[in-house]
Design a protein around this motif. Structure first.
Motif, PDB file in Angstrom:
ATOM      1  N   GLN A 105       0.823  -1.210   0.000  1.00 43.83           N
ATOM      2  CA  GLN A 105       0.000   0.000   0.000  1.00 43.83           C
ATOM      3  C   GLN A 105       0.860   1.264   0.000  1.00 43.83           C
ATOM      4  OE1 GLN A 105      -3.295   0.048  -0.468  1.00 43.83           O
ATOM      5  NE2 GLN A 105      -3.125  -2.179  -0.659  1.00 43.83           N
ATOM      6  N   ARG A 106       2.050   1.170   0.567  1.00 37.39           N
ATOM      7  CA  ARG A 106       2.951   2.328   0.568  1.00 37.39           C
ATOM      8  C   ARG A 106       3.309   2.724  -0.863  1.00 37.39           C
ATOM      9  NH1 ARG A 106       7.534   0.063   4.711  1.00 37.39           N
ATOM     10  NH2 ARG A 106       6.225  -0.349   6.533  1.00 37.39           N
ATOM     11  N   VAL A 107       3.541   1.722  -1.704  1.00 40.76           N
ATOM     12  CA  VAL A 107       3.919   1.998  -3.089  1.00 40.76           C
ATOM     13  C   VAL A 107       2.757   2.671  -3.817  1.00 40.76           C
ATOM     14  CG1 VAL A 107       4.803   1.000  -5.230  1.00 40.76           C
ATOM     15  CG2 VAL A 107       5.438  -0.013  -3.024  1.00 40.76           C
ATOM     16  N   LYS A 108       1.557   2.152  -3.634  1.00 43.61           N
ATOM     17  CA  LYS A 108       0.382   2.777  -4.239  1.00 43.61           C
ATOM     18  C   LYS A 108       0.242   4.219  -3.765  1.00 43.61           C
ATOM     19  CE  LYS A 108      -2.516  -1.339  -4.885  1.00 43.61           C
ATOM     20  NZ  LYS A 108      -3.837  -1.948  -4.577  1.00 43.61           N
ATOM     21  N   HIS A 109       0.515   4.433  -2.493  1.00 45.22           N
ATOM     22  CA  HIS A 109       0.390   5.773  -1.927  1.00 45.22           C
ATOM     23  C   HIS A 109       1.377   6.733  -2.590  1.00 45.22           C
ATOM     24  CE1 HIS A 109      -0.686   8.824   0.947  1.00 45.22           C
ATOM     25  NE2 HIS A 109       0.558   8.928   1.384  1.00 45.22           N
ATOM     26  N   VAL A 110       2.616   6.287  -2.760  1.00 47.40           N
ATOM     27  CA  VAL A 110       3.619   7.117  -3.439  1.00 47.40           C
ATOM     28  C   VAL A 110       3.196   7.377  -4.877  1.00 47.40           C
ATOM     29  CG1 VAL A 110       5.985   7.128  -4.340  1.00 47.40           C
ATOM     30  CG2 VAL A 110       5.563   6.470  -1.968  1.00 47.40           C
ATOM     31  N   PHE A 111       2.728   6.355  -5.574  1.00 43.90           N
ATOM     32  CA  PHE A 111       2.283   6.516  -6.959  1.00 43.90           C
ATOM     33  C   PHE A 111       1.152   7.538  -7.055  1.00 43.90           C
ATOM     34  CE2 PHE A 111       3.682   2.422  -9.344  1.00 43.90           C
ATOM     35  CZ  PHE A 111       4.948   2.520  -8.808  1.00 43.90           C
ATOM     36  N   SER A 112       0.295   7.548  -6.038  1.00 46.67           N
ATOM     37  CA  SER A 112      -0.880   8.433  -6.076  1.00 46.67           C
ATOM     38  C   SER A 112      -0.499   9.906  -5.981  1.00 46.67           C
ATOM     39  CB  SER A 112      -1.850   8.076  -4.945  1.00 46.67           C
ATOM     40  OG  SER A 112      -1.338   8.463  -3.673  1.00 46.67           O
ATOM     41  N   TYR A 113       0.700  10.194  -5.463  1.00 50.11           N
ATOM     42  CA  TYR A 113       1.167  11.584  -5.436  1.00 50.11           C
ATOM     43  C   TYR A 113       1.316  12.146  -6.848  1.00 50.11           C
ATOM     44  CZ  TYR A 113       2.844  11.128  -0.535  1.00 50.11           C
ATOM     45  OH  TYR A 113       2.956  10.960   0.822  1.00 50.11           O
ATOM     46  N   PHE A 114       1.674  11.264  -7.786  1.00 55.10           N
ATOM     47  CA  PHE A 114       2.149  11.726  -9.087  1.00 55.10           C
ATOM     48  C   PHE A 114       1.262  11.337 -10.262  1.00 55.10           C
ATOM     49  CE2 PHE A 114       5.758  10.510  -6.308  1.00 55.10           C
ATOM     50  CZ  PHE A 114       6.156  11.788  -5.945  1.00 55.10           C
TER      51      PHE A 114
END
Length: 341
Positions: free
Chosen positions: A37-46
């Motif tokens: 979920q951390r990776v999805k969260h980072v992706f969602s920034y951009f």
């Protein structure tokens, strides 16, 4: 196909975003389902299409000390970015640090050789670079590591991991090592990452410290890694820092972006010395986790300055200013504070 170990970490997640956006075929390792979920969260920034981008990654559940799992992860791999690591400055975590950072890296190197990997990029740390006796002299890639110094357990194991990579190059593996400074990036506000500093500053810090260290933006780290993998250069290491900055100045700049009060009182060396001793006593008597080691306390009031000339010359690279990086990461922290749960 490209393999990224430690894909759910700060560097790994940002690297994955760049690789996927550039239409690479990517496999990544992870250890715990919840960390995805951390990776999805980072992706969602951009990107608004973060789920689509995330689903393009082939995820493999693998511990870097589990050889059968790693063998599956290495199938048909041509390039490896080894980002997986354990970050801790707690002296009692030394055995775990060795197991993950040194033995785990040895496994990655061995499998890279046996699978005919074309090139390996290892993410080390400036903690694994030696120091100068004169604090005004710039530290570079040729500065000798002194095993007799009072090095942190983290630094010792990252240096040991580098030795495993160099051993691999003697056995025919092409590799590059990057030594980033304090990496500034969003999405990781807890634990040992630099994001936790933003959280602490936001929640209020009474004291500032006067040491100097090298800082770098996570996107600059990722960009340098990718360019080095595409460049003919191999069997070299590169310091990655944008600027040498005092901890005090960093705290003030971050506080201004976060719109909170900056610390006003200096934590003198004697106070830090008292703090790490009390921390040690709490650990011994009450079994509490260490929050401040002797080495960490020393680094807070030590001036260490680094030379980034080698990477700038090799790649003709220009780093993002730390002011810009602090602004971007600080705004991401504020954005996350205002997100609905």
């Amino acid at each position: 196909m490209i393999l990224v170990t430690g894909g759910t970490g700060l560097v790994g997640s940002h690297l994955l975003y760049k690789l996927i956006k550039e239409n690479n075929t990517v496999r990544a390792t992870y250890r715990r389902d919840k960390t995805l979920q951390r990776v999805k969260h980072v992706f969602s920034y951009f990107s608004a299409d973060y789920e689509l981008l995330f689903n393009k990654i082939e995820w493999v559940k693998a511990d870097i000390n589990n050889i059968p799992q790693l063998q599956l992860a290495f199938k048909n791999i041509t390039y490896v970015y080894h980002c997986a690591a354990f970050v801790s400055f707690e002296p009692d975590k030394y055995k775990t640090l060795r197991k993950i950072n040194i033995e785990g890296t040895a496994n990655i190197v061995n499998l890279s050789i046996s699978n005919g990997v074309k090139k390996l990029c290892y993410v080390s740390s400036i903690a694994a670079i030696g120091h100068k006796s004169n604090h005004n002299d710039l530290i570079d890639e040729n500065t000798n590591w002194n095993p007799e110094e009072d090095n942190s357990v983290y630094a010792i194991t990252k240096y040991g991991a580098e030795l495993e990579v160099w051993r691999g190059t003697q056995e025919g593996l092409d590799a590059v090592i990057v030594n980033p400074g304090i990496i500034l990036g969003g999405g990781y506000w807890n634990g040992g990452s630099s994001g936790s500093i933003f959280k602490k500053i936001y929640n209020g810090m009474s004291y500032y410290v006067t040491g100097v260290a090298g800082y770098v933006d996570v996107w600059d780290v990722v960009e340098c890694m990718v360019q080095l993998m595409n460049d003919p250069v191999f069997n070299e290491k590169f310091i990655l820092i944008s600027e040498n900055l005092s901890f005090k100045d960093f705290q003030i700049k971050a506080a201004n972006i976060l719109n909170v009060k900056a610390p006003k009182k200096e934590a003198k060396p004697w106070l830090l010395g008292l703090a790490w001793r009390l921390d040690w006593l709490n650990h011994k008597v009450f079994g509490r986790r260490r929050n401040l080691s002797k080495q960490a306390a020393k680094s807070m009031c030590t001036v260490t300055k680094y030379n980034n000339g080698k990477i700038k010359n090799i790649l003709n690279f220009e780093f993002k200013t730390i002011d810009k990086s602090i602004e971007e990461v600080g705004n991401l922290y504020l954005k996350d504070l205002n997100r609905p749960n």
